[in-house]
Design a protein around this motif. Sequence first.
Motif, PDB file in Angstrom:
ATOM      1  N   SER A  34      -9.965   2.023 -43.392  1.00 49.47           N
ATOM      2  CA  SER A  34      -9.683   0.636 -43.784  1.00 49.47           C
ATOM      3  C   SER A  34      -8.568   0.054 -42.926  1.00 49.47           C
ATOM      4  N   ALA A  35      -7.530   0.845 -42.682  1.00 51.62           N
ATOM      5  CA  ALA A  35      -6.416   0.370 -41.863  1.00 51.62           C
ATOM      6  C   ALA A  35      -6.857   0.104 -40.430  1.00 51.62           C
ATOM      7  N   ILE A  36      -7.656   0.975 -39.863  1.00 52.55           N
ATOM      8  CA  ILE A  36      -8.157   0.777 -38.504  1.00 52.55           C
ATOM      9  C   ILE A  36      -8.994  -0.493 -38.421  1.00 52.55           C
ATOM     10  N   ALA A  37      -9.850  -0.714 -39.407  1.00 51.89           N
ATOM     11  CA  ALA A  37     -10.683  -1.927 -39.420  1.00 51.89           C
ATOM     12  C   ALA A  37      -9.826  -3.181 -39.529  1.00 51.89           C
ATOM     13  N   GLU A  38      -8.787  -3.155 -40.366  1.00 46.61           N
ATOM     14  CA  GLU A  38      -7.901  -4.319 -40.488  1.00 46.61           C
ATOM     15  C   GLU A  38      -7.158  -4.582 -39.180  1.00 46.61           C
TER      16      GLU A  38
END
Length: 53
Positions: A19-23
């Motif tokens: 999720s952090a990478i996508a954000e």
Amino acid sequence: MFGPTLEQPIFAENESNCSAIAELMWGAAVGHDFVLFKVDLGVGGPLSSTAGW
């Protein structure tokens, strides 16, 4: 196991990090430092800093 069948490398990572990478790449956190706090079956999340990028 799936890599040879799909003829592609397969990577596994936990949901919070994904999720952090996508954000960072496509979401609201592009170009910003942020904290992602996730509450699910457990509690946790990554810290992300754009310093040095």
